[in-house]
Design a protein around this motif. Structure first.
Motif, PDB file in Angstrom:
ATOM      1  N   LEU A 187      -0.492  13.007  11.022  1.00 56.90           N
ATOM      2  CA  LEU A 187       0.888  12.555  10.867  1.00 56.90           C
ATOM      3  C   LEU A 187       0.928  11.075  10.492  1.00 56.90           C
ATOM      4  N   ALA A 188       0.082  10.280  11.131  1.00 57.17           N
ATOM      5  CA  ALA A 188       0.034   8.847  10.816  1.00 57.17           C
ATOM      6  C   ALA A 188      -0.333   8.620   9.350  1.00 57.17           C
ATOM      7  N   THR A 189      -1.356   9.316   8.890  1.00 54.81           N
ATOM      8  CA  THR A 189      -1.789   9.164   7.496  1.00 54.81           C
ATOM      9  C   THR A 189      -0.687   9.587   6.530  1.00 54.81           C
ATOM     10  N   THR A 190      -0.017  10.674   6.845  1.00 51.31           N
ATOM     11  CA  THR A 190       1.055  11.170   5.975  1.00 51.31           C
ATOM     12  C   THR A 190       2.208  10.179   5.903  1.00 51.31           C
ATOM     13  N   ASP A 242       6.139   1.838   9.844  1.00 49.49           N
ATOM     14  CA  ASP A 242       6.397   1.748  11.283  1.00 49.49           C
ATOM     15  C   ASP A 242       6.122   3.073  11.981  1.00 49.49           C
ATOM     16  N   ARG A 243       6.547   4.194  11.361  1.00 54.75           N
ATOM     17  CA  ARG A 243       6.305   5.507  11.954  1.00 54.75           C
ATOM     18  C   ARG A 243       4.819   5.847  11.909  1.00 54.75           C
ATOM     19  N   GLY A 244       4.153   5.441  10.848  1.00 54.32           N
ATOM     20  CA  GLY A 244       2.719   5.693  10.745  1.00 54.32           C
ATOM     21  C   GLY A 244       1.929   4.973  11.817  1.00 54.32           C
ATOM     22  N   VAL A 287      -7.930   5.087  11.583  1.00 55.18           N
ATOM     23  CA  VAL A 287      -6.553   5.251  11.125  1.00 55.18           C
ATOM     24  C   VAL A 287      -5.645   4.200  11.770  1.00 55.18           C
ATOM     25  N   HIS A 288      -5.850   3.924  13.041  1.00 55.39           N
ATOM     26  CA  HIS A 288      -5.034   2.913  13.715  1.00 55.39           C
ATOM     27  C   HIS A 288      -5.272   1.537  13.096  1.00 55.39           C
ATOM     28  N   GLY A 289      -6.532   1.200  12.875  1.00 54.44           N
ATOM     29  CA  GLY A 289      -6.843  -0.090  12.272  1.00 54.44           C
ATOM     30  C   GLY A 289      -6.275  -0.225  10.866  1.00 54.44           C
ATOM     31  N   ASP A 290      -6.421   0.826  10.060  1.00 53.39           N
ATOM     32  CA  ASP A 290      -5.900   0.786   8.688  1.00 53.39           C
ATOM     33  C   ASP A 290      -4.383   0.626   8.679  1.00 53.39           C
ATOM     34  N   LEU A 319      -2.125  -2.464   6.954  1.00 53.66           N
ATOM     35  CA  LEU A 319      -0.998  -2.305   6.032  1.00 53.66           C
ATOM     36  C   LEU A 319       0.232  -3.066   6.515  1.00 53.66           C
ATOM     37  N   LEU A 320       0.362  -3.229   7.846  1.00 52.36           N
ATOM     38  CA  LEU A 320       1.455  -4.019   8.401  1.00 52.36           C
ATOM     39  C   LEU A 320       1.130  -5.510   8.427  1.00 52.36           C
TER      40      LEU A 320
END
Length: 526
Positions: free
Chosen positions: A472-475, A483-485, A505-508, A512-513
């Motif tokens: 879901l995060a990646t999508t 923010d939702r990711g 995924v959390h780090g990436d 991006l933020l």
């Protein structure tokens, strides 16, 4: 000497006067007492009406009566009082405005509650019976069995026995059985059995418990009508733990007989061709059942535990087909978690995958493992043929179409990939890996919103599945909803911080933020 002027008492505020009048007439005391008594009565009714066979609308009318009786009790308390001389009318209020105010509030309260009850209960709750279920009468789901052992350390055995019963029931012609992952997704949830039946689209539910103590295993099974929650049948079976195969045969035959009484004549109950057919002793079967449970969790720790258990099962039963396939699957999945290099995993898995197919060429699970091995080393055409063979031999084994979809994805055949994933999803609607892969396929073709809806549907049942949250995060990140990711990625990371994919995924997402300091801290373990 003139007479003193009379003292004029200042007027008291209306609310203060009203409160004093309510207390004088004991309305507040009656309200509190009524609520306590009504609550206790409803609790007693809830636990007694169902066992007595009362229809569901009886409880609904009890709740309605309790709510509507409150304003009646308050009005009676306003006008009457219980004294030592009996019931007497309460002396009138000193202020007419207070009386008018209280009567007005009471009328408004009754009108508001009546309108709300009419909106809430009129269309459905007061009906004499619920609408008939649309599930086929020959459909059943096997829920996870409870571990009733003294130390509650036999959960893997309870799951394994329930899974073996599911596997055997699914081989009966004329019986439709919900997939394991979908039915097991309701473990520990307080959902009403009717809601579970509706979610799984089945008419019957099989639940039970397992207790192992003193060298003996006791299995209790019960069949439930998913439309109303009533028990149709219940029985307990007990044998020595060395007779686990005979115990499973006995329980399965009894359940099949009860199912025939409910849905009509069914096909023949075939001899088991899975774990029990190829294990040499009960201990190797128990090890296999625990290993598969760990394998399905798909975490670094659980996969390592699964590897050890599969090896122990094979030490006791070297020709155990499903244990050979399971060990090969474990090596190959460890690549996804950075535990093994791809070529190393393939070398370790190859002898077990080949042996499984050689020992039982009719095992769909063994052919699926061989297909996964061939896909991992880039032999895509050979992998496709192996996985198609697996589907032909065992159409119920959902891992085969899922891995076949992976082959199509690597070949760039995205329409075929989606078609096969939907086929796998039909077999097991709540399997996280299948839903995750299908969501990735949808997102890869720009259908991010459809992917999110798919993932959130399963997360509503299994909210703590880190694989689904990671997907879901990646999508969301791909759709530009940073923010939702980040929120989904943080949840996945919090659930399992040992999984490299969750950390990455959390780090990436933080990068991006442009939260570079925090991202560096999160990615440090990698």
């Amino acid at each position: 000497m003139s007479a003193p002027e009379p003292t004029i008492e200042p007027a008291r505020p209306l609310l203060a006067t009203t409160w004093a009048e309510l207390r004088r007439r004991k309305v507040v005391r009656v309200a509190i007492g009524y609520v306590i008594v009504a609550w206790v009565a409803l609790q007693v009714a809830e636990v007694t009406l169902a066992p007595l066979g009362a229809p569901g609308w009886v409880m609904t009318w009890a709740v309605l009566a309790a709510i509507l009786g409150l304003p009646v009790a308050l009005v009676l308390a306003w006008y009457f009082d219980a004294t030592s001389h009996g019931i007497e009318r309460t002396p009138g209020a000193r202020t007419g405005a207070a009386r008018l105010f209280v009567v007005g509030v009471t009328l408004l309260t009754v009108a508001g509650v009546g309108y709300w009850l009419a909106q809430v209960y009129e269309p459905r709750a007061v009906a004499p019976s619920a609408p008939a279920s649309t599930a086929a009468k020959n459909s059943v789901a096997v829920l996870p069995f409870d571990d009733m052992s003294a130390n509650h350390d036999q959960g893997w055995l309870a799951d394994g026995i329930a899974e073996e019963l599911l596997d055997r029931l699914a081989r009966i012609d004329g019986l439709r059985v919900a997939a394991r992952t979908s039915s097991f997704a309701f473990r520990g949830r307080a959902d009403d059995v009717r809601a579970i039946g509706e979610a799984l689209d089945v008419a019957l539910l099989l639940e039970g418990s397992v207790r192992k103590a003193g060298g003996r295993i006791r299995v209790t099974a019960q069949l439930i009508d998913a439309s109303d929650g009533f028990h149709l049948w219940s029985e307990t079976y007990e044998r020595g733990d060395e007779d686990i195969f005979a115990l499973q045969d006995e329980v399965t035959a009894a359940i099949a007989a009860q199912l025939e009484k409910q849905v009509g004549e069914l096909g023949r109950l075939d001899a088991p061709t899975g774990a029990a057919a190829s294990a040499d002793d009960a201990r190797s079967l128990e090890l296999y059942l625990e290993a598969r449970g760990q394998w399905r969790k798909r975490t670094p720790a659980s996969l390592e535990r699964a590897r050890v258990l599969f090896e122990q099962a094979l030490a006791a039963s070297p020709d155990f087909v499903r244990a050979n396939a399971g060990l090969a699957d474990t090596y190959l999945l460890q690549v996804d978690y950075g535990m093994l290099a791809p070529n190393q995993a393939a070398q370790l898995a190859e002898p077990y995958a080949v042996k499984a197919v050689t020992l039982d060429p009719q095992s769909g699970e063994a052919w699926a493992t061989l297909g996964l091995l061939r896909m991992s080393v880039g032999q895509l055409d050979a992998a496709r043929r192996s996985l198609e063979q697996a589907i032909e031999l065992d159409p119920r084994y959902e891992m085969a179409p899922m891995w076949l979809a992976g082959v199509y994805g690597r070949q760039g055949k995205f329409d075929e990939q989606r078609r096969v994933l939907e086929q796998a999803l039909a077999l097991n609607p709540l399997e996280p890996v299948i839903n995750g892969n299908l969501a990735q396929t949808l997102a890869a073709t720009g259908r991010h919103d459809e992917a999110v809806v798919l993932l959130e549907r399963v997360l509503a049942v299994t909210p703590d599945d880190d694989l689904l949250l990671r997907t879901l995060a990646t999508t969301e990140l791909q759709a530009g909803r940073l923010d939702r990711g980040v929120r989904a990625a943080a949840r996945a990371h919090a659930i399992d911080a040992s999984a490299p994919a969750n950390v990455e995924v959390h780090g990436d997402a933080l990068v991006l933020l442009e939260e570079f300091v925090l991202a560096e801290r999160v990615l440090a373990p990698l």
